[in-house]
Design an enzyme around this catalytic site. Sequence first.
Site, mmCIF file in Angstrom:
data_model
loop_
_atom_site.group_PDB
_atom_site.id
_atom_site.type_symbol
_atom_site.label_atom_id
_atom_site.label_comp_id
_atom_site.label_asym_id
_atom_site.label_seq_id
_atom_site.Cartn_x
_atom_site.Cartn_y
_atom_site.Cartn_z
ATOM 1 N N HIS A 115 29.619 42.450 97.798
ATOM 2 C CA HIS A 115 30.443 43.479 97.152
ATOM 3 C C HIS A 115 31.708 42.883 96.561
ATOM 4 O O HIS A 115 32.293 41.952 97.117
ATOM 5 C CB HIS A 115 30.746 44.660 98.078
ATOM 6 C CG HIS A 115 31.541 44.377 99.317
ATOM 7 N ND1 HIS A 115 32.898 44.607 99.401
ATOM 8 C CD2 HIS A 115 31.180 43.926 100.545
ATOM 9 C CE1 HIS A 115 33.328 44.304 100.615
ATOM 10 N NE2 HIS A 115 32.311 43.875 101.337
ATOM 11 N N ASP B 63 34.212 45.016 95.585
ATOM 12 C CA ASP B 63 35.334 45.939 95.842
ATOM 13 C C ASP B 63 36.074 45.508 97.099
ATOM 14 O O ASP B 63 35.531 44.786 97.942
ATOM 15 C CB ASP B 63 34.858 47.398 95.965
ATOM 16 C CG ASP B 63 33.960 47.666 97.169
ATOM 17 O OD1 ASP B 63 33.103 46.808 97.488
ATOM 18 O OD2 ASP B 63 34.098 48.730 97.800
ATOM 19 N N ASP C 200 36.417 39.211 102.484
ATOM 20 C CA ASP C 200 35.676 40.479 102.493
ATOM 21 C C ASP C 200 35.757 41.122 101.112
ATOM 22 O O ASP C 200 36.591 41.957 100.880
ATOM 23 C CB ASP C 200 36.288 41.387 103.566
ATOM 24 C CG ASP C 200 35.547 42.702 103.736
ATOM 25 O OD1 ASP C 200 34.482 42.879 103.153
ATOM 26 O OD2 ASP C 200 36.064 43.570 104.466
ATOM 27 N N GLU D 296 31.046 49.223 98.494
ATOM 28 C CA GLU D 296 30.707 48.969 99.897
ATOM 29 C C GLU D 296 31.750 49.562 100.825
ATOM 30 O O GLU D 296 31.427 50.121 101.863
ATOM 31 C CB GLU D 296 30.573 47.465 100.149
ATOM 32 C CG GLU D 296 29.902 47.108 101.475
ATOM 33 C CD GLU D 296 30.836 47.049 102.666
ATOM 34 O OE1 GLU D 296 30.349 47.051 103.804
ATOM 35 O OE2 GLU D 296 32.080 47.035 102.488
ATOM 36 N N GLU D 297 33.003 49.434 100.437
ATOM 37 C CA GLU D 297 34.087 49.883 101.328
ATOM 38 C C GLU D 297 34.222 51.405 101.348
ATOM 39 O O GLU D 297 35.037 51.940 102.087
ATOM 40 C CB GLU D 297 35.424 49.247 100.905
ATOM 41 C CG GLU D 297 35.434 47.721 100.920
ATOM 42 C CD GLU D 297 35.384 47.099 102.324
ATOM 43 O OE1 GLU D 297 35.237 47.848 103.301
ATOM 44 O OE2 GLU D 297 35.479 45.873 102.412
ATOM 45 N N ASP E 7 28.786 38.713 104.559
ATOM 46 C CA ASP E 7 29.863 39.702 104.531
ATOM 47 C C ASP E 7 30.286 39.979 105.973
ATOM 48 O O ASP E 7 30.470 41.117 106.376
ATOM 49 C CB ASP E 7 29.374 40.982 103.833
ATOM 50 C CG ASP E 7 30.501 41.993 103.635
ATOM 51 O OD1 ASP E 7 31.678 41.595 103.627
ATOM 52 O OD2 ASP E 7 30.189 43.193 103.481
ATOM 53 N N HIS F 219 59.846 78.759 112.462
ATOM 54 C CA HIS F 219 60.848 78.436 113.481
ATOM 55 C C HIS F 219 60.121 78.430 114.826
ATOM 56 O O HIS F 219 59.489 79.423 115.201
ATOM 57 C CB HIS F 219 61.958 79.491 113.462
ATOM 58 C CG HIS F 219 63.145 79.101 114.282
ATOM 59 N ND1 HIS F 219 63.097 78.978 115.645
ATOM 60 C CD2 HIS F 219 64.422 78.796 113.924
ATOM 61 C CE1 HIS F 219 64.274 78.629 116.106
ATOM 62 N NE2 HIS F 219 65.117 78.500 115.067
ATOM 63 N N ARG G 250 31.771 54.659 115.443
ATOM 64 C CA ARG G 250 30.845 53.543 115.205
ATOM 65 C C ARG G 250 29.598 53.866 116.007
ATOM 66 O O ARG G 250 29.690 54.298 117.168
ATOM 67 C CB ARG G 250 31.430 52.220 115.692
ATOM 68 C CG ARG G 250 32.600 51.728 114.883
ATOM 69 C CD ARG G 250 32.198 51.076 113.580
ATOM 70 N NE ARG G 250 33.372 50.949 112.720
ATOM 71 C CZ ARG G 250 33.378 50.393 111.515
ATOM 72 N NH1 ARG G 250 32.259 49.907 110.996
ATOM 73 N NH2 ARG G 250 34.462 50.332 110.810
ATOM 74 N N SER H 286 30.127 47.485 109.896
ATOM 75 C CA SER H 286 28.982 48.165 109.282
ATOM 76 C C SER H 286 28.829 47.720 107.832
ATOM 77 O O SER H 286 29.826 47.523 107.141
ATOM 78 C CB SER H 286 29.200 49.679 109.294
ATOM 79 O OG SER H 286 29.616 50.111 110.577
ATOM 80 N N HIS I 230 40.759 43.995 106.082
ATOM 81 C CA HIS I 230 41.326 45.354 106.048
ATOM 82 C C HIS I 230 42.790 45.390 106.488
ATOM 83 O O HIS I 230 43.380 46.461 106.558
ATOM 84 C CB HIS I 230 40.524 46.348 106.917
ATOM 85 C CG HIS I 230 39.106 46.515 106.479
ATOM 86 N ND1 HIS I 230 38.344 47.613 106.792
ATOM 87 C CD2 HIS I 230 38.295 45.717 105.745
ATOM 88 C CE1 HIS I 230 37.131 47.477 106.278
ATOM 89 N NE2 HIS I 230 37.075 46.323 105.641
#
Length: 465
Positions: free
Chosen positions: A86, A88, A119, A153-154, A180, A213, A328, A399, A427
């Site tokens: 990928h 991206d 990545d 992909e992301e 990857d 309030h 996950r 993943s 990331h």
Amino acid sequence: MTPAIEDFLRANAERFEADLCELLRIPSISADPAYQGDVRRAAEWVAGRLKALGLSVEVIPTSGHPLVYGESPRQEGVPTVLVYGHYDVQPVVPLELWVSPPFEPTRRNGNLYARGATDDKGQMLTHVFGAEAWIATVGRLPVNLKFVIEGEEEIGSSGLHAYLAAHPDRLACDCVVISDGSQFGPGQPAITYGLRGIACFELQLTGPSRDLHSGTFGGSVSNPVNALTRMLAALIDERGKIRLPGFYDDVVPLTAKEREQFASLPFDEKHYLAQIGLSEPFGEEGYTTLERRWARPTFDINGIWGGYQGEGAKTVLPAQAGAKFSFRLVPNQDPNKVAAALESMLRQNCPPGISMKLISHHGSPGVLVSLDSPYIAAAARAISQAFGRPPVFTREGGSIPIVTAFHEVLHADALLIGWGQDDDNTHSPNEKFSLADFHRGIRASAQLWEELAAVSPGNRVASAD
Ligand code: BES
Ligand code: ZN
């Protein structure tokens, strides 16, 4: 690998790095519509590189970002290998934590720092250069190569999912090669035989028609932030067990053999924790850190909002609250079943006076690849040669949404041969890729085509299910 290929790799090492830097300068953030033009530019850049190899290339539009497809001239009697990657990348916030700007690739201590370095731009390009080495020296590849490099992909790969369903013949292959992911550690390459799946959600809660309030109204009506924290907290207990009804029904338990095998890997837990600034692990009771990361499902809140965040205190009862969170999943768990169980549990736990909206973002099941295949053996030989050490067999916690579809639609499982490291900051700010690993990856790729060519075509990688 011929001496001419070896010479070519040596002579072009700097140019490979320069090419990677060129691609890294394009901010192809798929999640952010503001970068749509840059994502497109990255696709064109990849297409240009594949064209220069003499492949027939197409930039294929999708409902989202384009796919780049390239195919070598077809030769009979050799396996067809699909290379997936990928172009991206993930968003770069928080920007202030980057030592050098994310889209100005910078060398430090033998690493190249930039968003996408590992990545997946750097890892993906190892296969482009591994193919180039053959074409430039021998004049042809030892296998048929098809490249499919996507830009989503992301964000869940929806364009590629649709293309694969509509054009399975075009992507037909004997095996899929994917870099990857990560090695087991520095100097210890790995072949990954399992990935976790994922199910991503957003929950929006609305209470009163405006912020109130908290003295005048507090205690008499539901507070959306209170409701949100209770509803989310109910999804997991203090022992790390997920409380969704039926959530573990389809989880395949770890076998004693696999547990032994994980335990035999040279995993340094102290170092693993230290590199992320921690000294104590935490996770589902009864499992080791590697088991928790690779073979057990999780629930994580990815972002949460609502109420006052400014200086000092403010006595407010907020009108809204929300969160993004994901599970996950392990192989055999179905993201749709998880979504259904989640919706019904949240509805049940939603207090009076709060309206809830649950958005299902993307989901994909986990994968297990059988290790009993001549392609895996071929990849192990190529990796041993390039890295000077045979790979260990690992699973990973991340993943790659399209991998299951490759198996289901093409009946071809993946060779997951990651060249990254766990501390590459994927990331996160300061993402990096070791330049030594980049060049070893290119070498392993050039060697891989030759090793795969020795496997008779049609000898598909069998699924483990
Ligand atoms: N390269 C990762 C996947 C990965 C991470 C594999 C760690 C092995 C180890 C990939 O680019 C990625 O981050 N995927 C996303 C997919 C999601 C957004 C659907 C992920 O795992 O969060
Ligand atoms: Zn990623």
